[in-house]
Structure formats: structure tokens, C-alpha cells
Design an enzyme around this catalytic site. Structure first.
Site, mmCIF file in Angstrom:
data_model
loop_
_atom_site.group_PDB
_atom_site.id
_atom_site.type_symbol
_atom_site.label_atom_id
_atom_site.label_comp_id
_atom_site.label_asym_id
_atom_site.label_seq_id
_atom_site.Cartn_x
_atom_site.Cartn_y
_atom_site.Cartn_z
ATOM 1 N N SER A 1 50.986 43.047 25.042
ATOM 2 C CA SER A 1 50.639 43.902 26.189
ATOM 3 C C SER A 1 51.616 45.073 26.234
ATOM 4 O O SER A 1 52.785 44.932 25.849
ATOM 5 C CB SER A 1 50.758 43.110 27.488
ATOM 6 O OG SER A 1 50.654 43.981 28.603
ATOM 7 N N TYR B 1 55.102 37.752 33.308
ATOM 8 C CA TYR B 1 54.075 38.059 32.305
ATOM 9 C C TYR B 1 54.644 39.022 31.249
ATOM 10 O O TYR B 1 54.472 38.813 30.039
ATOM 11 C CB TYR B 1 52.865 38.675 33.009
ATOM 12 C CG TYR B 1 51.806 39.246 32.098
ATOM 13 C CD1 TYR B 1 50.799 38.440 31.579
ATOM 14 C CD2 TYR B 1 51.799 40.608 31.776
ATOM 15 C CE1 TYR B 1 49.807 38.975 30.751
ATOM 16 C CE2 TYR B 1 50.821 41.144 30.962
ATOM 17 C CZ TYR B 1 49.822 40.327 30.447
ATOM 18 O OH TYR B 1 48.863 40.867 29.633
#
Ligand code: NAD
Length: 248
Positions: free
Chosen positions: A143, A157
Site C-alpha cells: 500500500s 495498517y
């Protein structure tokens, strides 16, 4: 000889787009899912309607026994894989660090990190044994958050994706001599259900005007990069990262 791929979290979003694209490129595809059997069967049916082969494989990637059973079912149902897409992941909108609970941190890390490690391990075992040193290729879906840190939103995350990046670098070097390539794609904000299930539906539309390209991305725009990294066109690419984040 048919090429065989496994895509985790393939019942929707980026995983679904990737499974369908790989099938169109001639791969037989293992379609992993966690809970939504109907959606996974729909992906399999779509692949079969294109004349391809696919198998729905239920497994929680954070659970070692389930991962091992999934790979055995893939071996038996389609054959030895040459491509793994580590895609299944979770995110929770949590705000600042004061809002983080140990339970949430462990949940995120067990899926986004332990799950990726377990699937890499099972894939490498098989790819290393393929005849003639043909190895295989792994793409980890990381990501943009791994670089940006996601302060005030979901630092757990972001940190999990930082671990995915380090796994990609280390494993790429570890298995390069076995003919196995390991790369990662780092999506930015993509229109999928992840944001809704993480607690903020409409997130991409809320922030899209602040993005360099003034729009969110589509799952297909990530799938195209994953398929390229798996392909022979990327045969000399390993340990690399491609951002699919619209300049973010
Ligand atoms: P999504 O929520 O639509 O898809 C994720 C899939 O993973 C779901 O089908 C879910 O059921 C599955 N999954 C979750 N936990 C699992 C587990 N333990 N075992 C098996 N499957 C599990 O989201 P998406 O956006 O398609 O996400 C795909 C990947 O892309 C994730 O790794 C995510 O972190 C990454 N990503 C997404 C974005 C974005 O903006 N959508 C941005 C950057 C990175």
C-alpha cells in the site's frame, strides 16, 4: 502447459479483478476467499464462461492449518502453482494511537503480515521444486500507506504494509537463485469495499480532490500491474515496488 496462479482475497475488489485478468491471460486460477462463498463461486463461474479453469478455495490466510490445506487443495485441483498474488488484507479506520486496541493491532498484523508470510512459504516450497529451475513469481499487494504512515487514520495498517515491503525485499534476495521473483505493488486509494468495511464508506470520494490525479483508482488499474509483474515481460524484475497511487 497451463500456468497456475493463486490469488488470495479474490472474491471482490483488486483480487477479483486480478483473478479475472489472469484467467483471460490463460492461467488456471485458485480463487481464495474468507467468507463470501457465493461471490467466489461467481468469479469461478465467470472464468469458466471464458473457457478457463478455476477453483474456489476457502481459507483464512492468518491460520496456518487453513493455508496449508488450501495449497494442498490447489495442488490436487489445478496443479503446482507458478504465480502467487498475496492480496487479501484488512484495514480499520481507527484514528489516533489512543484508539488502537491490542486486539485490533493483532488482527491487522495476523492477516496482513502473518498471512502473507504463510502463503509465501507454501508457494516457495512448491515453486522451488518445479522442474528445470523455472521457479515462479510472487506479487505482494502492499500500500502507499507503507511509505506515508497513515497518521491519525490507521498507523497499524501502514506498519503492516511496511512489513510486507521488507518481506518483499528479503524474500526476493533469498529465492532469486531458485528462479523465483518477488515484487510488490503499492496501490493508493482504489474504489473497493475495503474502505466501507474498514469503517469509512465514501473515503475515496472524500479525498479524491486532494490526490495529484484528482481521482481514485480502479481495481483493474492495479490488476494490470500485478499481471505484468507475474509475466515473462518482467523476467528480470525482482525485489521491486511499483506504485499505483496516481502520483500520491
Ligand atoms: P477488499 O476489502 O475489497 O478485498 C479484500 C479481500 O480480502 C476481501 O475479499 C476479504 O474477504 C479478504 N480477506 C480479508 N481477510 C482475509 C483473511 N484473513 N483470509 C482470506 N481472505 C481475507 O479490499 P481491496 O481494496 O480489494 O484490497 C486488496 C488489497 O489491496 C489489500 O491487501 C489492501 O490492503 C490493498 N490496498 C487496497 C487499497 C484500496 O484503496 N482499496 C489501497 C492500498 C492497498
Amino acid at each position: 502447459m497451463t500456468k497456475i496462479a493463486l490469488v488470495t482475497g479474490a472474491s471482490r475488489g483488486i483480487g477479483r479483478a486480478t483473478a479475472l485478468l489472469l484467467a483471460r491471460q490463460g492461467y488456471a486460477v485458485g480463487v481464495n476467499y474468507l467468507q463470501d462463498a457465493a461471490a467466489a463461486r461467481q468469479v469461478v463461474a465467470e472464468i469458466e464462461s471464458l473457457g478457463g479453469r478455476a477453483l474456489a478455495l476457502q481459507a483464512d490466510i492468518a491460520d496456518e492449518a487453513q493455508v496449508m490445506a488450501m495449497f494442498s487443495a490447489l495442488d490436487a485441483g489445478l496443479g503446482t502453482l507458478c504465480a502467487l498474488v498475496n492480496n487479501a488484507g484488512i484495514l480499520f479506520q481507527q484514528g489516533n494511537i489512543e484508539q488502537l486496541t491490542a486486539e485490533r493491532i493483532n488482527k491487522v498484523l495476523s492477516t496482513n503480515v502473518t498471512g502473507y508470510f504463510l502463503c509465501c512459504r507454501e508457494a516457495v516450497k512448491r515453486m522451488a521444486q518445479r522442474h528445470g529451475g523455472r521457479g515462479g513469481a510472487i506479487v505482494n499487494v502492499s500500500s502507499a500507506a507503507s511509505r506515508l504512515g497513515a497518521p491519525g487514520e490507521y498507523v497499524d495498517y501502514a506498519a503492516s504494509k511496511g512489513a510486507v515491503d521488507t518481506l518483499t525485499t528479503g524474500l526476493a534476495l533469498e529465492v532469486a537463485a531458485q528462479g523465483i521473483r518477488v515484487n510488490a505493488v503499492r496501490p493508493g486509494l482504489i474504489y473497493t469495499e475495503m474502505h466501507a468495511s474498514g469503517g469509512e464508506p465514501g473515503r475515496v470520494d472524500r479525498v479524491k480532490d486532494s490526490l495529484p490525479m484528482r481521482r481514485g483508482g480502479q481495481p483493474q488499474e492495479v490488476a494490470d500491474i500485478i499481471a505484468w509483474l507475474l509475466s515473462d515481460a518482467a523476467s528480470y524484475v525482482t525485489g521491486s515496488f511499483i506504485d499505483a497511487a496516481g502520483g500520491r
